[in-house]
Scaffold this motif. Structure first.
Motif, mmCIF file in Angstrom:
data_model
loop_
_atom_site.group_PDB
_atom_site.id
_atom_site.type_symbol
_atom_site.label_atom_id
_atom_site.label_comp_id
_atom_site.label_asym_id
_atom_site.label_seq_id
_atom_site.Cartn_x
_atom_site.Cartn_y
_atom_site.Cartn_z
ATOM 1 N N LYS A 77 -6.905 -8.394 -3.546
ATOM 2 C CA LYS A 77 -5.527 -8.434 -4.013
ATOM 3 C C LYS A 77 -4.833 -9.727 -3.602
ATOM 4 C CE LYS A 77 -3.069 -4.692 -4.404
ATOM 5 N NZ LYS A 77 -2.312 -3.446 -4.093
ATOM 6 N N GLU A 111 -2.204 -1.901 0.012
ATOM 7 C CA GLU A 111 -2.491 -0.479 0.209
ATOM 8 C C GLU A 111 -3.682 -0.371 1.164
ATOM 9 O OE1 GLU A 111 -0.636 1.768 -1.112
ATOM 10 O OE2 GLU A 111 0.152 1.047 -3.025
ATOM 11 N N PRO A 112 -3.768 0.705 1.954
ATOM 12 C CA PRO A 112 -4.947 0.870 2.802
ATOM 13 C C PRO A 112 -6.232 0.785 1.981
ATOM 14 C CG PRO A 112 -3.265 2.457 3.421
ATOM 15 C CD PRO A 112 -2.769 1.785 2.167
ATOM 16 N N THR A 155 3.374 -5.413 3.642
ATOM 17 C CA THR A 155 3.941 -4.101 3.316
ATOM 18 C C THR A 155 4.145 -3.945 1.815
ATOM 19 O OG1 THR A 155 5.056 -3.981 5.458
ATOM 20 C CG2 THR A 155 5.922 -2.577 3.700
ATOM 21 N N ASP A 214 -7.271 -2.024 0.521
ATOM 22 C CA ASP A 214 -7.255 -3.228 -0.306
ATOM 23 C C ASP A 214 -7.967 -4.371 0.410
ATOM 24 O OD1 ASP A 214 -5.914 -2.140 -2.441
ATOM 25 O OD2 ASP A 214 -3.941 -2.919 -1.864
#
Length: 404
Positions: free
Chosen positions: A175, A124-125, A120, A127
């Motif tokens: 990420k 990010e959507p 969370t 990634d």
């Protein structure tokens, strides 16, 4: 009813979020539901042995906490966790990892929650997240729910291949790398120290967060401890380290912890505030009391001794239980053995015959983020006694004989 809607069928409610609709349920949980019937010998779940729980010690800890400080134990608490438990977790880092105080630690509702909090706080959507192949199934679920693009890192029998990792990071610009480097779930393999140093160096040089999951590190049966990935130069400022009391205390207490750099820890605290505000106060205080009064090292030694015998019983019987030509590893600790059936065999097909014979395991295919290997399977040796394991292997050999 308004005249304009009279006689009309009610409109359905809006659909569930796409991330829920497109995330597959846990194959392990589905299998556990099937194998819960009486008499089943299951190598499927990674469950600690309940007869080894220190029930008396835990009961005494709860009794003391409720007698001494019931008002605090039954009240709301801070998101970060009880200070005495955070300090106790920090003391477990002495000599094993980066310098740590209680302020570096967040108490979680099992280490599984810690994984979700990091997802969370970071993802990010869209990634990219790198994972070992195969990897922990619930991590794949969690990253899918976060909307991540999950890319597998090539591995061998010892884990991540650093050169392949460096090439992937340079190309994919991920990420995060998620890894279970010690007694990995599902394979039981352990990443050697030189590879850990190389992974840390890649992360530092190319800019990458590391999520190190260590639920099994205390369950070593042979060999020497290896420093956490988080302890290596280059990794200390970019590694979130997850730990759990489930394997050494009791999973029903649902206590884990997260150690992370300050900025990421703050993000995880915000995510936890939105998730459950704080982990159970009474459970935290009882755990802190247990760690203060009980000899956890002695308890872990007893658990290790029992599990070592169970692992050896499983390993010694696999040659007669699995088809000729099968291969498997010899984990130095943890809860799992990873096996591979010979050409022409399929673990899911074998599972159907096995459950009919009264024994179960988990096919390996769902653990892969890349192309699955249908011949692989995971066997857990911790839940059953040595005699039950021997009987389970006999049943498995019957199932193998029925398939071929």
């Amino acid at each position: 009813m308004p005249a304009s809607t009279a006689g009309l069928a009610p409109a359905p409610p809006p659909p569930l979020a796409a991330r829920v609709r497109t995330t597959a349920p846990s194959a392990v949980r589905e299998i556990l539901a099937v194998t819960a019937r009486p008499g089943m010998i299951s190598f499927a779940g990674g469950l600690p042995a309940p007869e080894l729980f220190d029930a008396e010690g835990l009961r005494a800890a709860y009794d003391t906490v409720l007698a001494r400080s019931a008002r605090r134990a039954l009240q709301y608490s801070t998101t970060e966790g009880a200070p005495e438990l955070r300090a106790a977790v920090a003391r477990r880092f002495d000599g094993r990892g980066p310098a740590t105080t209680g302020d570096d630690v967040l108490i979680t509702t099992g280490s599984q929650q810690g994984l979700g909090l990091i997802a969370t706080a970071l993802i990010e959507p869209g990634d990219t997240v790198l994972v070992e192949d195969p990897t922990y199934l619930a991590a794949l679920q969690g990253f899918a729910l976060a909307g991540a693009r999950v890319v597998p890192v090539p591995c061998d029998g010892e884990g991540i291949l650093p050169d392949a990792l460096e090439e992937l990071v340079a190309r994919e610009r991920p990420k995060l790398l998620y890894t279970v480097p010690t007694f990995q779930n599902p394979t039981g393999r352990t990443l050697p120290s030189d590879r850990r140093a190389a992974v840390a160096a890649v992360a530092a040089r190319l800019g990458l967060w590391l999520l190190e999951d260590d639920p099994y590190g205390d369950l070593r049966y042979e060999g020497c401890d290896i420093p956490w990935l988080a302890a290596h130069p280059g990794a200390q400022d970019r590694t979130a380290l997850l730990g759990s009391f489930s394997k050494v205390m009791a999973p029903g207490v649902r206590l884990g912890w997260l150690r992370a750099p300050a900025a990421l820890l703050r993000g995880a605290v915000l995510a936890k505030q939105a998730a459950d505000l704080h982990t159970s106060t009474v459970d935290q205080l009882a755990a802190a009391e247990y760690l203060r009064t009980a000899d956890l090292s002695a308890h872990i030694a007893r658990v290790r001794e029992a599990y070592r015998g169970r692992r050896d019983t499983l390993l010694s019987g696999l040659a007669s239980a699995l088809p000729a030509g099968s291969t498997w590893n010899r984990p130095e600790g943890g809860m799992f053995v990873w096996a591979r059936l010979p050409q022409g065999h399929d673990a899911t097909t074998l599972l159907r015959a096995a459950t009919a014979a009264g024994v179960a395991f988990v096919p390996g295919a769902p653990f892969f983020a890349g192309s699955p290997d249908p011949r692989t399977l995971r066997l857990s040796f911790t839940t059953h006694t040595e005699s039950e394991i021997a009987e389970g292997l006999r049943r498995l050999s019957v199932a193998v004989g029925g398939v071929h």
